[in-house]
Design a protein around this motif. Sequence first.
Motif, PDB file in Angstrom:
ATOM      1  N   VAL A 149       0.872  -1.182   0.000  1.00  0.00           N
ATOM      2  CA  VAL A 149       0.000   0.000   0.000  1.00  0.00           C
ATOM      3  C   VAL A 149       0.902   1.224   0.000  1.00  0.00           C
ATOM      4  CG1 VAL A 149      -1.785   1.283   1.237  1.00  0.00           C
ATOM      5  CG2 VAL A 149      -1.758  -1.219   1.335  1.00  0.00           C
ATOM      6  N   SER A 150       0.792   2.042  -1.038  1.00  0.00           N
ATOM      7  CA  SER A 150       1.668   3.217  -1.076  1.00  0.00           C
ATOM      8  C   SER A 150       1.206   4.211  -0.021  1.00  0.00           C
ATOM      9  CB  SER A 150       1.664   3.860  -2.463  1.00  0.00           C
ATOM     10  OG  SER A 150       0.518   4.664  -2.632  1.00  0.00           O
ATOM     11  N   ASN A 151       2.179   4.924   0.512  1.00  0.00           N
ATOM     12  CA  ASN A 151       1.885   5.939   1.515  1.00  0.00           C
ATOM     13  C   ASN A 151       0.849   6.918   0.986  1.00  0.00           C
ATOM     14  OD1 ASN A 151       2.541   6.551   4.131  1.00  0.00           O
ATOM     15  ND2 ASN A 151       4.321   7.791   3.626  1.00  0.00           N
TER      16      ASN A 151
ATOM     17  N   ARG B 172       6.465   5.258  -1.555  1.00  0.00           N
ATOM     18  CA  ARG B 172       6.923   4.004  -0.950  1.00  0.00           C
ATOM     19  C   ARG B 172       5.773   3.370  -0.183  1.00  0.00           C
ATOM     20  NH1 ARG B 172      12.411   5.855   1.934  1.00  0.00           N
ATOM     21  NH2 ARG B 172      12.181   3.818   2.917  1.00  0.00           N
ATOM     22  N   SER B 173       5.880   2.061   0.043  1.00  0.00           N
ATOM     23  CA  SER B 173       4.858   1.387   0.843  1.00  0.00           C
ATOM     24  C   SER B 173       4.860   1.966   2.248  1.00  0.00           C
ATOM     25  CB  SER B 173       5.140  -0.118   0.925  1.00  0.00           C
ATOM     26  OG  SER B 173       4.883  -0.725  -0.306  1.00  0.00           O
ATOM     27  N   VAL B 174       3.689   1.979   2.867  1.00  0.00           N
ATOM     28  CA  VAL B 174       3.519   2.586   4.190  1.00  0.00           C
ATOM     29  C   VAL B 174       4.556   2.034   5.174  1.00  0.00           C
ATOM     30  CG1 VAL B 174       1.960   2.919   6.148  1.00  0.00           C
ATOM     31  CG2 VAL B 174       1.047   2.881   3.805  1.00  0.00           C
ATOM     32  N   ASN B 175       5.450   2.903   5.589  1.00  0.00           N
ATOM     33  CA  ASN B 175       6.464   2.607   6.616  1.00  0.00           C
ATOM     34  C   ASN B 175       7.444   1.489   6.256  1.00  0.00           C
ATOM     35  OD1 ASN B 175       5.566   4.604   8.373  1.00  0.00           O
ATOM     36  ND2 ASN B 175       4.009   3.262   9.238  1.00  0.00           N
TER      37      ASN B 175
ATOM     38  N   GLY C 140      10.499  -0.282   5.255  1.00  0.00           N
ATOM     39  CA  GLY C 140      11.897   0.103   5.093  1.00  0.00           C
ATOM     40  C   GLY C 140      12.209   1.493   5.619  1.00  0.00           C
ATOM     41  N   PHE C 141      11.251   2.126   6.309  1.00  0.00           N
ATOM     42  CA  PHE C 141      11.513   3.440   6.890  1.00  0.00           C
ATOM     43  C   PHE C 141      12.396   3.267   8.129  1.00  0.00           C
ATOM     44  CE2 PHE C 141       7.694   6.265   5.471  1.00  0.00           C
ATOM     45  CZ  PHE C 141       7.738   5.722   4.205  1.00  0.00           C
ATOM     46  N   SER C 142      13.261   4.255   8.384  1.00  0.00           N
ATOM     47  CA  SER C 142      14.002   4.248   9.645  1.00  0.00           C
ATOM     48  C   SER C 142      13.035   4.607  10.765  1.00  0.00           C
ATOM     49  CB  SER C 142      15.130   5.270   9.579  1.00  0.00           C
ATOM     50  OG  SER C 142      14.571   6.579   9.598  1.00  0.00           O
ATOM     51  N   GLY C 143      13.472   4.422  12.026  1.00  0.00           N
ATOM     52  CA  GLY C 143      12.623   4.756  13.163  1.00  0.00           C
ATOM     53  C   GLY C 143      12.144   6.209  13.100  1.00  0.00           C
ATOM     54  N   GLY C 144      13.064   7.115  12.783  1.00  0.00           N
ATOM     55  CA  GLY C 144      12.723   8.529  12.709  1.00  0.00           C
ATOM     56  C   GLY C 144      11.747   8.822  11.583  1.00  0.00           C
ATOM     57  N   GLU C 145      11.925   8.132  10.450  1.00  0.00           N
ATOM     58  CA  GLU C 145      11.021   8.344   9.312  1.00  0.00           C
ATOM     59  C   GLU C 145       9.607   7.869   9.639  1.00  0.00           C
ATOM     60  OE1 GLU C 145      14.442   7.983   5.823  1.00  0.00           O
ATOM     61  OE2 GLU C 145      13.272   6.226   6.382  1.00  0.00           O
ATOM     62  N   LYS C 146       9.539   6.753  10.362  1.00  0.00           N
ATOM     63  CA  LYS C 146       8.214   6.251  10.756  1.00  0.00           C
ATOM     64  C   LYS C 146       7.487   7.252  11.646  1.00  0.00           C
ATOM     65  CE  LYS C 146       9.095   1.301  10.456  1.00  0.00           C
ATOM     66  NZ  LYS C 146       9.375   0.064  11.173  1.00  0.00           N
ATOM     67  N   LYS C 147       8.226   7.837  12.602  1.00  0.00           N
ATOM     68  CA  LYS C 147       7.599   8.784  13.518  1.00  0.00           C
ATOM     69  C   LYS C 147       7.206  10.064  12.784  1.00  0.00           C
ATOM     70  CE  LYS C 147       8.041   5.997  16.996  1.00  0.00           C
ATOM     71  NZ  LYS C 147       8.644   6.179  18.303  1.00  0.00           N
ATOM     72  N   ARG C 148       8.054  10.502  11.858  1.00  0.00           N
ATOM     73  CA  ARG C 148       7.698  11.682  11.072  1.00  0.00           C
ATOM     74  C   ARG C 148       6.457  11.401  10.223  1.00  0.00           C
ATOM     75  NH1 ARG C 148      12.327  14.262   7.748  1.00  0.00           N
ATOM     76  NH2 ARG C 148      13.390  12.267   7.874  1.00  0.00           N
TER      77      ARG C 148
END
Lengths: 262, 449
Positions: free
Chosen positions: A101-103, A148-151, A153-161
């Motif tokens: 699912v794309s963001n 990108r797909s929801v979260n 491969g996101f880093s921890g900081g990217e997920k929180k942002r």
Amino acid sequence: MINHNSKTILSVRDLHATVDGTEILKGLNLEVKAGEIHAIMGLNGSGKSTFSKVLAGHPDYKVTAGEIHFKGQDMLELEPHERATAGVFLAFQYPLEIPGVSNRDFLRVAYNAHRKGRGEDEIDVFDFDDLIEEKLDVVKMDASFLDRSVNEGFSGGEKKRNEILQMALLEPILAILDETDSGLDIDALKTVAGGVNQLATPDNAVVLITHYQRLLNYIQPDYVHVMADGRIVTTGDKSLAHELEARGYEWIMDEHRAEVSA
Amino acid sequence: MAKSVSENVLSPMTRGTEQRDAYLKGLIQTVKGGVPADLALSELRSRAEVLLKEQTFPHTRQEDWRFTDLSSMLDIAFACADGDQPVAAAIEALRLPETAGAQVVVVNGQVKPDLSQLDGLPQGAVVGSLRALQDHPIWLEKLAQRLGRASGHHEVFTALNTIGFQDAVVVWLPPNGVMETPLQIIYGAEAADTPVLAQPRCLVVAEPSSALTLIEDYWGNASTAYFTNAVTEIWLEANAQVTHSRLQREGSGTFHMAKTVVTQARDSQYIGTAVDLGAKLARHNWEIYQTGEQTTTQLYGLGAITATQHADTHSLVALSHPYGTVGQVHKAIVDDKAHSVFNGRMVVAQKAQETNASQLNRNLLLSDKARVDTKPQLEIVADNVKCAHGATVSQLQADEIFYLQSRGISASQAQRLLIYAFAMEMLETIPVATLRSRLTDAISEWASA
């Protein structure tokens, strides 16, 4: 910002909740008015995260007694998605990855669900793209994150942002941030805190659940609550957070135990 | 005290064997009876018949058929389908705008020149019916070297098709021939009042450095017993490229047996996507044989089945030359009491050094009664190769659904979104936009049902 004439947004009375048959919340009381920022602190296992999940309506958590009213409405009657469209937003401690699912699609579907909940027409892809580009600035996110797909491969900081981006888009009346600051490096923390500060208005309210006083250097809370053993045991202003930082939690626990046994 | 069994009473197993032998014989007689006089092809057909002499109708004690039980067919007497059945409007609706000028329609196994549109072919390309081509001696000779010649032709349903197909679609691209327009072959299955059998057949030959996008679209409306036994042979000569989308949307009463066999010469590239949505019971044998070095093969599979549907994909990639690349992803979404089977065999022979192979099978179970059998089967003899494989079976994650709910999306919409996401990775490999979007809609609709 405390204004005693503000409307009450969240009213929690004597809330008891269990997970897998174990009682975690044991008589929690909390009143949140428009314009206020509340911080809830406490040791691991004190029930902070459980409280946030109960507010959002997680099916694993059973409310066994007490009340939650959101803008005067009985919130326990609402399904999780109905709470969301009514204006409750939970920023997850561990945002989920949803491969495939794309963001962009996720955000659009969520945004349109909110519009539908308010009785408004859905907006089309193009109008949505304009809107989301604007919101990206709040969290200083690159547009490439949208595709990108929801979260995934996101880093921890990217997920929180990404959580704060959703908050910026959905414009909740009550935002609950569950340990959004945990594990963030200082730059990411500043970005996230800056986003929250931009989004806080006299008409909405924020509940920050946190482990660390550090976040409160960037977001000024009106109230600081300390949770222990499934309820709020002490409430103060932001100086309480500094005191906790300096003295730890033990003195509060001692006072609480003394109170309970008295 | 055990009593001796009377000699003329057969054990159930023996009775089963006799019944299966007799049933296969009956099928052979039926399809032989349907062979058109002007398409005798006696040498080819009699060779196939010899191959069937030693065989019986498949049963679950054979390793290849362990999870797919055909015994319910044994009670059904299929007759040859009538190719002159009127064509449902639904078949017309399958035509894609992108394939205008390159469409072949086959009804109940018979090629329909009047319904086909072939004015968009490049110079030197031949697309049409075997019947029309066989009058040219030069073609007869060329065809004889390809038709029914691919490895695996002895397999029971493949041989049965060869004995009795009533016509075939022939696609032949000359060297360097590039089909800019994707070619769409629509195989319509038109039901009759009684059980019928149709055997579509297709031969694709891509000569050196040619390129083709091929869509095979199996569609049917049979809610009563229907038997499709399809065979497609695809030959890629050196440096040829074929992108192949195979859709199976047969009717709910259909037994769909199918073979896709791809033979790849050196430097050729085959990308295939197979989507199974229909049929009561579907079996797709998808076989790739490498005959030269540095071939590239990508296989994508998607099944979405429900009720008591059964979908079985048996793939085989046989590598016998160096520098081959194979990637395979097969996904199944299984609801209600449906049963999905995946058997992915890859054979990397001693000579196939520097092979790079990967295989992934992912299954999404939507009900407690749904069933998945998955079996990766890697047989690697070469010692300098990369081969990765994996298989997963999972359910929709409650936490993912809650996350979506917490953003205002209802539980049912969240479920649809997650199913859609699971499927999209496969549908995105389909190179024709209208088809991709139609299938996307079909999956969304499937997920909401």
